[in-house]
Scaffold this active site. Sequence first.
Site, short mmCIF file in Angstrom:
data_model
loop_
_atom_site.label_atom_id
_atom_site.label_comp_id
_atom_site.label_asym_id
_atom_site.label_seq_id
_atom_site.Cartn_x
_atom_site.Cartn_y
_atom_site.Cartn_z
N CYS A 155 0.83 -1.20 0.00
CA CYS A 155 0.00 0.00 0.00
C CYS A 155 0.87 1.26 0.00
O CYS A 155 1.54 1.54 -0.98
CB CYS A 155 -0.98 -0.05 1.17
SG CYS A 155 -2.37 1.09 0.98
N HIS A 201 -3.76 -5.53 0.92
CA HIS A 201 -3.13 -5.76 2.24
C HIS A 201 -3.11 -7.24 2.60
O HIS A 201 -4.02 -7.72 3.28
CB HIS A 201 -3.92 -5.01 3.31
CG HIS A 201 -3.69 -3.54 3.32
ND1 HIS A 201 -2.64 -2.96 3.98
CD2 HIS A 201 -4.38 -2.53 2.73
CE1 HIS A 201 -2.68 -1.64 3.82
NE2 HIS A 201 -3.74 -1.36 3.06
N GLU A 239 -1.38 -8.58 4.84
CA GLU A 239 -1.25 -8.72 6.31
C GLU A 239 -2.60 -8.67 7.01
O GLU A 239 -2.70 -9.03 8.18
CB GLU A 239 -0.27 -7.67 6.86
CG GLU A 239 -0.84 -6.28 7.11
CD GLU A 239 -1.00 -5.43 5.85
OE1 GLU A 239 -0.94 -5.97 4.74
OE2 GLU A 239 -1.22 -4.21 6.00
#
Lengths: 733, 83, 231
Positions: C85, C202, C204
């Site tokens: 990002c 994302h 994560e």
Amino acid sequence: MEETLNPLLQETGIPPQEYAEIVRRMGREPNRLELYLFKVMWSEHCAYKNSRPLLKLLPKEGPAVLQGPGENAGVVEIGEGWAVAFKIESHNHPSAVEPVQGAATGVGGIIRDIMAMGARPIALLNSLRFGDPQTPRTQYLERGIVSGIAHYGNAIGIPTVGGEVYFHPDYQENPLVNAMCVGLLRSDELKRSLASLGRPVYYAGAKTGRDGIGGAAFASEELTEDNEAKRPNVQVGDPFLGKLLLEGTLEAIRQDLVEGVQDMGAAGLTSSLSEMAHKSGLGIELDLDRVPQREAGMTPLELMLSESQERMVLVPRPGKEAALEALFARYGLDCVAVGHTLPQAVFRIVAGGQTVAEVPTQALAEAPTYVREGQEDPQVQALRQRDLSGLPLPGDLHRVLPRLLASPNLCSRAPVFERYDHQVGTNTVLVPGKGDAAIVRIKGTGRAIALKVDANPRYSKLAPRLGAMHALAEATRNVSVVGARPLAYTDGLNCGNPETPEGYFELSETVHGLVEASRELGVPCVSGNVSLYNEGPSYRIPPTAMVGVVGLLDNLERRAQMGFSKAGEFIVLIGESWGELGASEYLWVMEGQEAGAPPSLDLKREATAQAAIRELIAQGWTQTAHDVAEGGLAVALAEMCFPYGLGATVELRDLGRADALLYGEAPSRILFSVSQAHLQAAVGRLEGFGLPYRILGQVGGEELTLLLPKLRLSWSVSELRRAWATPLREVLP
Amino acid sequence: MKYQATILIELKPGILDPQGRAVEGVLQGLGYRAQNVRVGRVLEMELESPSEAEAHRQATEMAKTLANPVMEVYTVEALKERA
Amino acid sequence: MKVAVIQFPGSNCDQDAAWALKWVGLEAELIWHTATHLEGFAAVVLPGGFSYGDYLRAGALAKFSPVMAEVRRLAERGNPVIGICNGFQVLTEAGLLPGALLANTNLHFTCKEVGLRVERNDTPFTQAYRPGELLRLPIAHGEGRYYADPEVLEGLEERRQVVFRYAALTPAASADYNPNGSLNDIAGIVNARGNVLGLMPHPERAVEAALGTTDGLGVFESLKAALEVVA
């Protein structure tokens, strides 16, 4: 008489009787600066002059409560040594003036309140009210306010996990923006706004400029053409600096460098320092020459009234001053001693080596309070008492559901919440649109908290007391429906002018409604905010108690979301299948009427229904549950079909008006789905609770089919979904 | 006549400019002695107008429409005739 | 096998990235942006967030942080570097990856789940996936529209540097699967050498079932496997 009026009174707008009280408390005439200190500290926003006697009535005690009202935020324990701090706050007037920055600084301000308790903010919610959705002004405010919230919340990295948006014509001139923040802390790291004797008082964060001068006082005045010129410089939020201040402050607390923390919010230095002194039973001397300043030539008055954002007050522990300064230097932030505590309880302001103001702290902090006579607005009474029995049945019941689903208050909120980062922090287990409340897990434990903010202005306009009770009932129900036990709430009271009989009546009734619901539901109020004077020459907002509830899930694995996910499951309704048309969304959308009494509310039954659904979820018998709210059963069922595109067939066997069965509203009703294997056990428990229930039908197919006596209604889920998903996109693409 | 107009919209003096502040911090970190950095927006446009005065009037009116009067000020920075 | 997660002022997915790295058993350490050496770190993650408030341009001011010289050195040495990002934006601004990330075509921040197709699994970040595998990952950005000059874009495609592309998860979504208007549906690319990855979604946020999808786990598991081979 008028000629002898002190020109300062005219300038500050302080009423003569309050001036006399100030002189009495001071033992002398105040100078101009001192008088302004009183003006801001005795504003409704800071002093709760009209609301304090009422707010005292709210239940504040509970087994989980660690900190009740009076501090920067309330705190409840959630077990394993953890606690959560939370509070809701309004930023209505600034958002009406400059929607982007008004909403952004509202979010920033509530975040700092949570930090001040020593908590790391982990979730944001917001509650927004707008006028007629078709007007350019509403659309301008909507776009601005949503982008302001997104701008601040997204950048500072705190997920916006929930919220609500409601349109009602009475908010046309006066939008409401209430923001709620929830923070996580270790119970033993709770911080308060306290300082001990002989301690330096530090200022940390952004420099002071001429931002929002007089904002707190401004918030407590009606918006009129006349005071347009008095509008202060817009406060600009800086989430980047806010993030650095957040990390710096939390690190200072973690390293145990500070004994007291206070946010510099409304009324800036004046309010933060004088309140800290008052709570500590001490005085504070502030040296204005040491205050970091953004602009040259600021006067003592400007410095004292500035509402520059991203500033905190910190009181270092003895010997930790240098470490504190070094820590903030690492983040590139100012952190300087601007004063120190005094044994005598005065707030003393020094500039250029001279004392420019000295006021007893108690005189400032304990403003006079008012108890007034309220009287109901006869127009509201007439609306409530309107006879609805002659209401015609709609010719085509089939077209009602798509119209309701596409109506401003029931259509999808995805165009709003997709603009907010709702996942940063990787704790959001139930994201917006997936359940009745947000679920945020606590890393390192099996626990989670559930969060919801709610208020129905139509109910509270027509019946303020009952409306406030509904607000707390519904917000707690939403939390229960995901499987969590409501622990406590924060209330954002937004009302009209308390100096009018109608305004005071609505305020008083609202608080009394909350008191009663609080007591019966066993949920205390631990923090809150009051925004009054939300009215102008031609309008008064409906009394709006935005209730933000925090609940606890002991076992994160046992939770419920709202979408039907397994074909073949049975659909069960807790409660009766008929609802009432008074004050309903149906009546407004289809008939253009806002009238009748809101549905009656049995709080004991409400508490039982909530306990029952929590138990069914905790047993693992259901993973899908949804509260039946605005729009009634048909809308609730449609909402359960949307997340996974799975339909349902439901039979409503009760007699009565078809429109009331389908779209009527009533509290304490919860829909859930359950597999055949658990159906008997689940309804057996409902019988054990003494609750009425109906087994309505089954999940499956691609259509929602409702069977009434002599009537079969069926819609394709995707067609309903389209009607529901698009309206807000047109304003927020 | 064709004119080329340049309009500058910037924050009112005294209003906090977080962007300018962050840029200033980085520039100073790189060793520049920049102070009071403020970030504004420049709009460039072509205008069809019978006279320079009229072009200026139009540009000013557009600037006023585009700026947020609560927080911003505007100036018509340049106006020149286009070949 | 330590991974450095760089904290720029304004980063806000730093803790989340460290959590995900630890989730797969990697050691992760948060490194403040003023650090001047990254000795002992086998890989670097530039996390999401709003470095320097995203003022001026997303990622534009972070490239001047002292630590970036070290990130560049590790990248040139062949160590894995991931920019997620805002981290992707920093990598393009710093010239470690080609192209730029412009404002989404809808002109606002968008947070939702999107579909992604894994274009190749011969990178240190994607070996755990099958080529062509469809993933569900969250996005959360306002400036994610990948842009590059036609020649650069052509070069990227020729050298198979596109690792992730936005893709329809269901046939019904085939019209609007690209959430930001990225050219060629680009969601993630690697440098020519293949050791520097930038992606807008994302991963994560998608390593635990409780959070809705585990489709991001592969990125971290792949990284772990790649680092173990080196060791």
